[in-house]
Scaffold this motif. Structure first.
Motif, mmCIF file in Angstrom:
data_model
loop_
_atom_site.group_PDB
_atom_site.id
_atom_site.type_symbol
_atom_site.label_atom_id
_atom_site.label_comp_id
_atom_site.label_asym_id
_atom_site.label_seq_id
_atom_site.Cartn_x
_atom_site.Cartn_y
_atom_site.Cartn_z
ATOM 1 N N PHE A 4 0.936 -1.146 -0.053
ATOM 2 C CA PHE A 4 0.007 -0.065 0.026
ATOM 3 C C PHE A 4 0.866 1.275 -0.018
ATOM 4 O O PHE A 4 0.475 2.181 -0.715
ATOM 5 C CB PHE A 4 -0.956 -0.108 1.184
ATOM 6 C CG PHE A 4 -1.957 -1.067 1.133
ATOM 7 C CD1 PHE A 4 -3.270 -0.890 0.210
ATOM 8 C CD2 PHE A 4 -1.989 -2.016 2.066
ATOM 9 C CE1 PHE A 4 -3.850 -1.979 0.127
ATOM 10 C CE2 PHE A 4 -2.894 -3.157 2.021
ATOM 11 C CZ PHE A 4 -3.984 -3.271 0.804
ATOM 12 N N TYR A 5 1.941 1.082 0.660
ATOM 13 C CA TYR A 5 2.854 2.350 0.588
ATOM 14 C C TYR A 5 3.490 2.524 -0.978
ATOM 15 O O TYR A 5 3.760 3.514 -1.187
ATOM 16 C CB TYR A 5 4.098 2.405 1.600
ATOM 17 C CG TYR A 5 3.652 2.305 3.090
ATOM 18 C CD1 TYR A 5 3.608 3.720 3.451
ATOM 19 C CD2 TYR A 5 3.188 1.736 4.144
ATOM 20 C CE1 TYR A 5 3.095 4.305 4.857
ATOM 21 C CE2 TYR A 5 2.741 1.753 5.305
ATOM 22 C CZ TYR A 5 2.885 2.983 5.661
ATOM 23 O OH TYR A 5 2.332 3.470 7.005
ATOM 24 N N ILE A 6 3.783 1.479 -1.492
ATOM 25 C CA ILE A 6 4.305 1.563 -2.859
ATOM 26 C C ILE A 6 3.117 2.187 -3.721
ATOM 27 O O ILE A 6 3.505 2.671 -4.737
ATOM 28 C CB ILE A 6 4.783 0.030 -3.274
ATOM 29 C CG1 ILE A 6 5.772 -0.417 -2.518
ATOM 30 C CG2 ILE A 6 5.114 -0.022 -4.795
ATOM 31 C CD1 ILE A 6 7.194 0.396 -2.548
ATOM 32 N N PHE A 7 2.156 1.739 -3.427
ATOM 33 C CA PHE A 7 0.762 2.098 -4.232
ATOM 34 C C PHE A 7 0.820 3.563 -4.179
ATOM 35 O O PHE A 7 0.547 4.467 -4.896
ATOM 36 C CB PHE A 7 -0.401 1.493 -3.715
ATOM 37 C CG PHE A 7 -1.456 1.985 -4.682
ATOM 38 C CD1 PHE A 7 -1.546 2.303 -5.856
ATOM 39 C CD2 PHE A 7 -2.754 1.889 -4.077
ATOM 40 C CE1 PHE A 7 -2.718 2.806 -6.533
ATOM 41 C CE2 PHE A 7 -3.944 2.189 -4.722
ATOM 42 C CZ PHE A 7 -3.904 2.699 -6.143
ATOM 43 N N LEU A 8 0.900 4.150 -2.965
ATOM 44 C CA LEU A 8 0.749 5.553 -2.431
ATOM 45 C C LEU A 8 1.846 6.328 -3.318
ATOM 46 O O LEU A 8 1.636 7.381 -3.524
ATOM 47 C CB LEU A 8 1.130 5.519 -1.009
ATOM 48 C CG LEU A 8 1.022 6.996 -0.382
ATOM 49 C CD1 LEU A 8 -0.351 7.420 -0.596
ATOM 50 C CD2 LEU A 8 1.462 7.191 1.053
ATOM 51 N N LEU A 9 2.962 5.755 -3.437
ATOM 52 C CA LEU A 9 4.196 6.585 -4.172
ATOM 53 C C LEU A 9 3.874 6.678 -5.677
ATOM 54 O O LEU A 9 4.768 7.262 -6.312
ATOM 55 C CB LEU A 9 5.766 5.890 -4.065
ATOM 56 C CG LEU A 9 6.052 5.858 -2.462
ATOM 57 C CD1 LEU A 9 7.301 5.101 -2.463
ATOM 58 C CD2 LEU A 9 5.684 7.071 -1.838
ATOM 59 N N ARG A 10 2.945 5.682 -6.288
ATOM 60 C CA ARG A 10 2.728 5.864 -7.614
ATOM 61 C C ARG A 10 4.094 5.623 -8.652
ATOM 62 O O ARG A 10 4.196 6.320 -9.463
ATOM 63 C CB ARG A 10 2.077 7.003 -8.146
ATOM 64 C CG ARG A 10 0.822 7.333 -7.492
ATOM 65 C CD ARG A 10 -0.453 6.716 -7.686
ATOM 66 N NE ARG A 10 -1.433 7.973 -8.143
ATOM 67 C CZ ARG A 10 -1.843 8.642 -6.981
ATOM 68 N NH1 ARG A 10 -1.559 8.484 -5.727
ATOM 69 N NH2 ARG A 10 -2.915 9.522 -7.126
ATOM 70 N N PRO A 11 4.852 4.252 -8.315
ATOM 71 C CA PRO A 11 6.082 4.388 -9.058
ATOM 72 C C PRO A 11 5.649 4.161 -10.801
ATOM 73 O O PRO A 11 6.688 4.415 -11.290
ATOM 74 C CB PRO A 11 6.638 2.889 -8.612
ATOM 75 C CG PRO A 11 5.439 2.328 -7.963
ATOM 76 C CD PRO A 11 4.469 3.361 -7.423
ATOM 77 N N HIS A 12 4.580 3.659 -11.037
ATOM 78 C CA HIS A 12 4.240 3.663 -12.479
ATOM 79 C C HIS A 12 4.276 4.976 -13.139
ATOM 80 O O HIS A 12 4.652 4.980 -14.400
ATOM 81 C CB HIS A 12 3.014 2.714 -12.736
ATOM 82 C CG HIS A 12 1.763 3.528 -12.227
ATOM 83 N ND1 HIS A 12 1.226 3.359 -11.001
ATOM 84 C CD2 HIS A 12 0.787 4.220 -12.762
ATOM 85 C CE1 HIS A 12 0.325 4.148 -10.808
ATOM 86 N NE2 HIS A 12 -0.188 4.506 -12.016
ATOM 87 N N HIS A 13 3.926 5.829 -12.548
ATOM 88 C CA HIS A 13 4.153 7.522 -12.972
ATOM 89 C C HIS A 13 5.706 7.750 -13.294
ATOM 90 O O HIS A 13 5.669 8.895 -13.749
ATOM 91 C CB HIS A 13 3.316 8.497 -12.328
ATOM 92 C CG HIS A 13 1.717 8.320 -12.365
ATOM 93 N ND1 HIS A 13 1.037 8.782 -13.474
ATOM 94 C CD2 HIS A 13 0.753 7.731 -11.701
ATOM 95 C CE1 HIS A 13 -0.106 8.437 -13.607
ATOM 96 N NE2 HIS A 13 -0.243 7.757 -12.247
#
Length: 283
Positions: A4-13
């Motif tokens: 969820f923390y990874i999702f929060l950072l939006r690395p795909h962007h």
């Protein structure tokens, strides 16, 4: 919990930040290893910074995100990550980005600061104002490529900035058009659909027109030592035509990142364009 923390950072962007590498890749001058390292450093600095901005934006939009099916799954909207933790993460990432850039490539710090300031104002107010919402997105892309040019000690041509500027504006307008198709009148900025449609078409037309002129410009041909740049024109036309089609259909809510990652037709034409342009400019 970690996911969820990874999702929060939006690395795909972070894929948007790869435009930083355009100057050293597509300019026919020798770029030293040190300059390449500086370009990598500013790329990493922007990745950290953009994540900080996404967390900050989610922090402000928690209540609105809870009511939107498209954003209700975000960690802070679901209550999985608290607003307090979100604020701490955003501040840490922002400070880390500034410190990292200051240490490794200080000459590009102004672009990190500029990007941060305009996007903080975007999250607070500007995204609710028609016109300014897409302008900030466009300026964000321009700041990236200028930072890449400074890091690689390469002066940006007016063609680069003009084409990139209108291409970025086309993506931003297309995203709003796609969101409008899916969400009706629930956009942050209250765009009129007809105006948005006209501006999207106009922006794409100007982008393609400028690219065509660029391809046949004698100075550009002389500088690159190749008169076959025009062969990349069809790929550019198909990429923007396909993107516009997807926006009108409401696919991926017009998000250019998701379009690039998920649409195979866009991917094919991007690969074709990159292959040809790499052969012309690099090989």
């Amino acid at each position: 919990m970690f996911k969820f923390y990874i999702f929060l950072l939006r690395p795909h962007h972070w894929i948007k930040n790869f435009i930083i590498f355009a100057p050293p890749i597509f300019v026919p001058t020798y770029v030293s290893v040190d300059r390449w390292l500086d370009t990598i450093y500013i790329f990493l600095g922007f990745c950290i910074c953009t994540s900080a901005i996404y967390v900050f934006n989610d922090l402000l939009d928690v209540d609105r995100d809870k009511l939107d099916s498209r954003t209700s799954s975000r960690p802070m909207a679901k209550g999985i990550i608290s607003k307090r933790n979100g604020m701490i993460i955003s501040i840490i990432l922002l400070v880390l980005s500034i410190v990292f850039t200051t240490i490794f490539v200080p000459k590009t710090l102004v672009f990190i600061l500029f990007y941060t300031i305009i996007n903080i104002f975007y999250s607070i107010k500007l995204k609710f104002i028609v016109g300014l919402d897409v302008t900030v997105i466009t300026l964000g892309f321009i700041s990236r490529i200028m930072a890449g040019g400074i890091a690689a000690s390469i002066e940006q041509s007016y063609w680069t900035l003009t084409i990139l500027g209108f291409a970025s504006l086309s993506l931003a307008l297309g995203k709003r058009l796609g969101q409008l198709q899916v969400r009706g009148g629930e956009l942050s900025a209250k765009w009129d659909r007809n105006i948005l449609l006209i501006l999207s078409i106009l922006s794409i037309a100007i982008t393609v027109f400028c690219y065509i002129i660029f391809s046949f410009d004698t100075d550009v041909i002389s500088r690159h030592g190749n008169n076959y740049i025009w062969t990349t024109i069809p790929s550019i036309v198909f990429i923007f035509a396909r993107y516009f089609q997807l926006c009108l259909a409401g696919r991926y809510s017009g998000d250019p990142t998701l379009v690039l990652l998920k649409d195979p037709i866009i991917q094919i034409f991007v690969i074709i364009w990159m292959a040809i342009i790499s052969y012309i400019f690099v090989i």
